[in-house]
Design an enzyme around this catalytic site. Structure first.
Site, PDB file in Angstrom:
ATOM      1  N   GLU A 248      38.332 -28.856  46.609  1.00  0.00           N
ATOM      2  CA  GLU A 248      37.197 -29.066  47.458  1.00  0.00           C
ATOM      3  C   GLU A 248      36.264 -27.671  47.110  1.00  0.00           C
ATOM      4  OE1 GLU A 248      36.303 -31.124  49.799  1.00  0.00           O
ATOM      5  OE2 GLU A 248      37.626 -32.619  49.689  1.00  0.00           O
TER       6      GLU A 248
ATOM      7  N   GLY B  63      37.756 -24.148  47.809  1.00  0.00           N
ATOM      8  CA  GLY B  63      37.449 -22.431  47.248  1.00  0.00           C
ATOM      9  C   GLY B  63      36.382 -22.664  46.185  1.00  0.00           C
TER      10      GLY B  63
ATOM     11  N   CYS C 272      30.553 -23.902  53.233  1.00  0.00           N
ATOM     12  CA  CYS C 272      30.401 -24.651  51.836  1.00  0.00           C
ATOM     13  C   CYS C 272      29.227 -25.702  51.995  1.00  0.00           C
ATOM     14  CB  CYS C 272      31.738 -25.339  51.380  1.00  0.00           C
ATOM     15  SG  CYS C 272      32.318 -26.413  52.564  1.00  0.00           S
TER      16      CYS C 272
ATOM     17  N   VAL D 181      38.364 -20.364  40.402  1.00  0.00           N
ATOM     18  CA  VAL D 181      39.932 -20.677  40.853  1.00  0.00           C
ATOM     19  C   VAL D 181      40.234 -21.939  40.701  1.00  0.00           C
ATOM     20  CG1 VAL D 181      41.542 -20.199  42.607  1.00  0.00           C
ATOM     21  CG2 VAL D 181      39.818 -18.598  42.257  1.00  0.00           C
ATOM     22  N   GLY D 182      39.311 -23.104  40.983  1.00  0.00           N
ATOM     23  CA  GLY D 182      39.490 -24.249  40.907  1.00  0.00           C
ATOM     24  C   GLY D 182      40.238 -24.902  39.616  1.00  0.00           C
TER      25      GLY D 182
HETATM   26  P1  NAD Z   1      38.855 -17.432  48.526  1.00  0.00           P
HETATM   27  O1  NAD Z   1      38.615 -16.188  47.597  1.00  0.00           O
HETATM   28  O2  NAD Z   1      39.637 -17.236  49.713  1.00  0.00           O
HETATM   29  O3  NAD Z   1      39.741 -18.273  47.491  1.00  0.00           O
HETATM   30  C1  NAD Z   1      40.525 -19.525  48.018  1.00  0.00           C
HETATM   31  C2  NAD Z   1      41.801 -19.453  47.564  1.00  0.00           C
HETATM   32  O4  NAD Z   1      42.360 -19.295  46.386  1.00  0.00           O
HETATM   33  C3  NAD Z   1      42.367 -18.105  48.216  1.00  0.00           C
HETATM   34  O5  NAD Z   1      43.852 -18.823  49.183  1.00  0.00           O
HETATM   35  C4  NAD Z   1      43.128 -17.270  47.064  1.00  0.00           C
HETATM   36  O6  NAD Z   1      44.217 -16.470  47.717  1.00  0.00           O
HETATM   37  C5  NAD Z   1      43.152 -18.009  46.035  1.00  0.00           C
HETATM   38  N1  NAD Z   1      42.815 -17.548  44.777  1.00  0.00           N
HETATM   39  C6  NAD Z   1      41.823 -16.334  44.627  1.00  0.00           C
HETATM   40  N2  NAD Z   1      41.798 -16.206  43.405  1.00  0.00           N
HETATM   41  C7  NAD Z   1      42.777 -16.742  42.881  1.00  0.00           C
HETATM   42  C8  NAD Z   1      43.369 -16.621  41.396  1.00  0.00           C
HETATM   43  N3  NAD Z   1      42.841 -15.706  40.533  1.00  0.00           N
HETATM   44  N4  NAD Z   1      44.642 -17.341  41.354  1.00  0.00           N
HETATM   45  C9  NAD Z   1      45.290 -18.110  42.226  1.00  0.00           C
HETATM   46  N5  NAD Z   1      44.449 -18.227  43.374  1.00  0.00           N
HETATM   47  C10 NAD Z   1      43.475 -17.517  43.759  1.00  0.00           C
HETATM   48  O7  NAD Z   1      37.720 -18.445  48.746  1.00  0.00           O
HETATM   49  P2  NAD Z   1      36.236 -18.582  48.018  1.00  0.00           P
HETATM   50  O8  NAD Z   1      36.478 -18.916  46.716  1.00  0.00           O
HETATM   51  O9  NAD Z   1      35.795 -17.035  48.133  1.00  0.00           O
HETATM   52  O10 NAD Z   1      35.526 -19.105  49.081  1.00  0.00           O
HETATM   53  C11 NAD Z   1      34.413 -19.593  48.809  1.00  0.00           C
HETATM   54  C12 NAD Z   1      34.033 -21.051  47.814  1.00  0.00           C
HETATM   55  O11 NAD Z   1      34.768 -21.957  48.349  1.00  0.00           O
HETATM   56  C13 NAD Z   1      32.396 -21.216  47.950  1.00  0.00           C
HETATM   57  O12 NAD Z   1      32.019 -21.685  46.598  1.00  0.00           O
HETATM   58  C14 NAD Z   1      32.380 -22.279  48.834  1.00  0.00           C
HETATM   59  O13 NAD Z   1      31.142 -23.363  48.488  1.00  0.00           O
HETATM   60  C15 NAD Z   1      33.790 -22.905  48.602  1.00  0.00           C
HETATM   61  N6  NAD Z   1      34.285 -23.790  49.644  1.00  0.00           N
HETATM   62  C16 NAD Z   1      34.423 -25.274  49.656  1.00  0.00           C
HETATM   63  C17 NAD Z   1      34.743 -25.777  50.759  1.00  0.00           C
HETATM   64  C18 NAD Z   1      34.673 -27.507  50.523  1.00  0.00           C
HETATM   65  O14 NAD Z   1      35.465 -27.816  51.589  1.00  0.00           O
HETATM   66  N7  NAD Z   1      34.394 -28.136  49.894  1.00  0.00           N
HETATM   67  C19 NAD Z   1      35.050 -25.098  52.153  1.00  0.00           C
HETATM   68  C20 NAD Z   1      34.945 -23.903  51.922  1.00  0.00           C
HETATM   69  C21 NAD Z   1      34.481 -23.231  50.958  1.00  0.00           C
END
Ligand code: NAD
Length: 436
Positions: free
Chosen positions: A212, A190, A246, A194-195
């Site tokens: 990731e 994600g 991503c 959040v990471g």
């Molecule tokens: P998202 O919002 O779905 O978040 C991912 C997860 O984090 C979800 O399961 C969500 O419930 C959880 N989450 C969200 N907020 C949270 C919080 N405050 N506390 C705990 N958990 C929480 O996904 P996203 O971030 O919108 O996805 C988009 C991003 O992900 C982009 O930056 C994209 O580049 C990156 N991405 C990376 C990869 C990779 O493989 N490297 C793949 C897909 C997406």
């Protein structure tokens, strides 16, 4: 086995029996996961259509075919990847005669996979496959922003992987609760904000983490590149899943002459792929929700619109768009776009392109179209990124023996093929010294 309704306790209890360790159990889980994909193609395609209007061909290629190939590759090679590595006698100089030393992978225990919404099946189940191949039990938390896919996974995973994997659905409160628990590894896909939350929570238990993440993945287009081919490949990758990938090309760096030719070539390639009205094309997806629609729409003010530009909020539609003459300080260059908008940024030459890349966060992927070996060598030697792809964006993640992951702001750790096994295992050192 202690009786508890708690999925984490249950998965821990299964791991504690030791039955997840043998190769046979691991292969069995992967075979069942394979069946989950093979027997539910229709349901998976329908859920992906409901969540993202994902075109069926795209859904199949990215969310069924790619994971199936990965699983098959793992089934073919797991035994070989798990083979203990023995050190040669030279490494044991000074130890008593007959000493042996080596390493072998051992499973970590119960791992947590937190998945995103953009490829909600692939990015949930590929890490699950890696965790199972490594002999762990696994808890999956799909993204609440892809609710149809999340519900389907919650139904299918226990049916196919009873005891080995479980699903907890939900958003921030549920994830926060899970992150307070102890896991033996956390695999998060994600965004970087959040990471950081995940990494902080993991620190509490000293849990190892794979992140990731994303970022702005640049594309350098050299003067000698055939622009028809470049445009076809950019359109196929940038506008897949309406740009919500991503590793999608985020922006193009090229000289002013090439930029002009490329804008024209992109217009032709968009029309060939999606017809004169992409909104009516079955091959084009939608933005996941209104929040992201508003965020991406606001980026359309940068540069001048060379292709597309039309939006329809009620349909969450943003046309495949190319912005020409974009300046580095404009809004579209300040964040990962994660939508169907491709800025063309002009640079004088390769030196300026390399400086531009190095002034910013290390990207998840760096791409280039060039016939020059010197240019390829310089990009490889003078920049850093999670992956490096010449000639075809996004293709590197289809090669299962290549590690897939980021560096710096684009993440830490990697997976796919043997790298998944490494991510979800501990490599244990062993030394045997004879008693006599
Ligand atoms: P998202 O919002 O779905 O978040 C991912 C997860 O984090 C979800 O399961 C969500 O419930 C959880 N989450 C969200 N907020 C949270 C919080 N405050 N506390 C705990 N958990 C929480 O996904 P996203 O971030 O919108 O996805 C988009 C991003 O992900 C982009 O930056 C994209 O580049 C990156 N991405 C990376 C990869 C990779 O493989 N490297 C793949 C897909 C997406």
């Amino acid at each position: 086995m202690p009786h508890s309704d708690d999925p984490v306790d249950q998965l821990r209890a299964v791991f504690a029996t030791g039955r997840t360790r043998p190769l046979g159990w691991r292969r069995e889980q992967l075979t069942r996961l394979r069946a989950l994909f093979a027997e539910n193609r229709r349901e998976l395609a329908d859920a992906l259509h409901a969540d993202l209007r994902k075109p069926p061909a795209e859904a199949y290629a990215a969310e069924v075919d790619l994971p199936l190939r990965e699983i098959d590759h793992t089934l073919d090679h797991l035994e070989e990847w798990l083979a203990p590595q023995q050190l040669g006698p030279a490494a044991l100089a000074g130890l008593p005669e007959g000493s042996t030393a080596g390493t072998r992978y051992e499973p970590l225990g119960t791992v947590l996979v937190i998945a995103p919404w953009n490829y909600p099946v692939q990015l949930a189940l590929l890490p699950v496959a890696g965790a199972l191949a490594a002999g762990n039990t696994v808890l999956l938390k799909p993204s609440e922003l892809a609710p149809a896919s999340s519900a389907l996974l919650a139904r299918l995973v226990p049916r196919y992987l009873d005891g080995a994997a479980a699903v907890v659905e939900g958003g921030v409160p549920e994830t926060t609760e899970l992150l307070a628990r102890r896991f033996d590894h956390i695999f998060y896909t994600g965004n970087g904000a959040v990471g950081r939350i995940v990494l902080r929570a993991a620190a509490e238990h000293l849990t190892p983490v794979t992140l990731e993440l994303g970022g702005k993945s640049p594309v350098f287009v050299d003067r000698d590149a055939d622009l028809t081919t470049v445009a076809e490949r950019l359109v196929r990758t940038k506008f897949a899943n309406a740009g919500q990938t991503c590793v999608a090309p985020d922006y193009v760096l090229t000289d002013p002459d090439t930029a002009r030719g490329l804008a024209a070539a992109l217009a032709g390639a968009v029309e060939r792929r999606f017809g004169p009205d992409p909104q009516g094309s079955e091959a084009y997806g939608r933005i996941v929700n209104e929040r992201h629609f508003d965020r991406v729409s606001a980026l359309l003010t940068s540069g001048t619109t060379a292709v597309g530009g039309r939006t329809d909020r009620a349909d969450r539609y943003i046309a495949p768009t190319v912005l020409a003459g974009v300046e580095p300080d404009e809004p579209v260059m300040q964040e990962e776009i994660f939508g169907p908008v491709l800025p063309l940024v002009e640079v004088a030459d390769l030196d300026e392109a390399i400086a531009f890349i190095n002034e910013r966060d290390k990207p998840l992927a760096l791409y280039a179209f060039t016939g020059s070996e010197t240019t390829r060598r310089r990009l490889a030697a003078e920049t850093s990124s999670g992956g490096l792809g010449f000639g075809m964006p996004m293709a590197h993640l289809r090669v299962p023996d290549l590690p897939f992951g980021g560096v710096g702001e684009s993440g830490m750790g990697s997976y796919h093929g043997p790298w998944s096994l490494a991510a979800f295992s501990h490599r244990r050192a062993r030394l045997d010294v004879p008693l006599h």
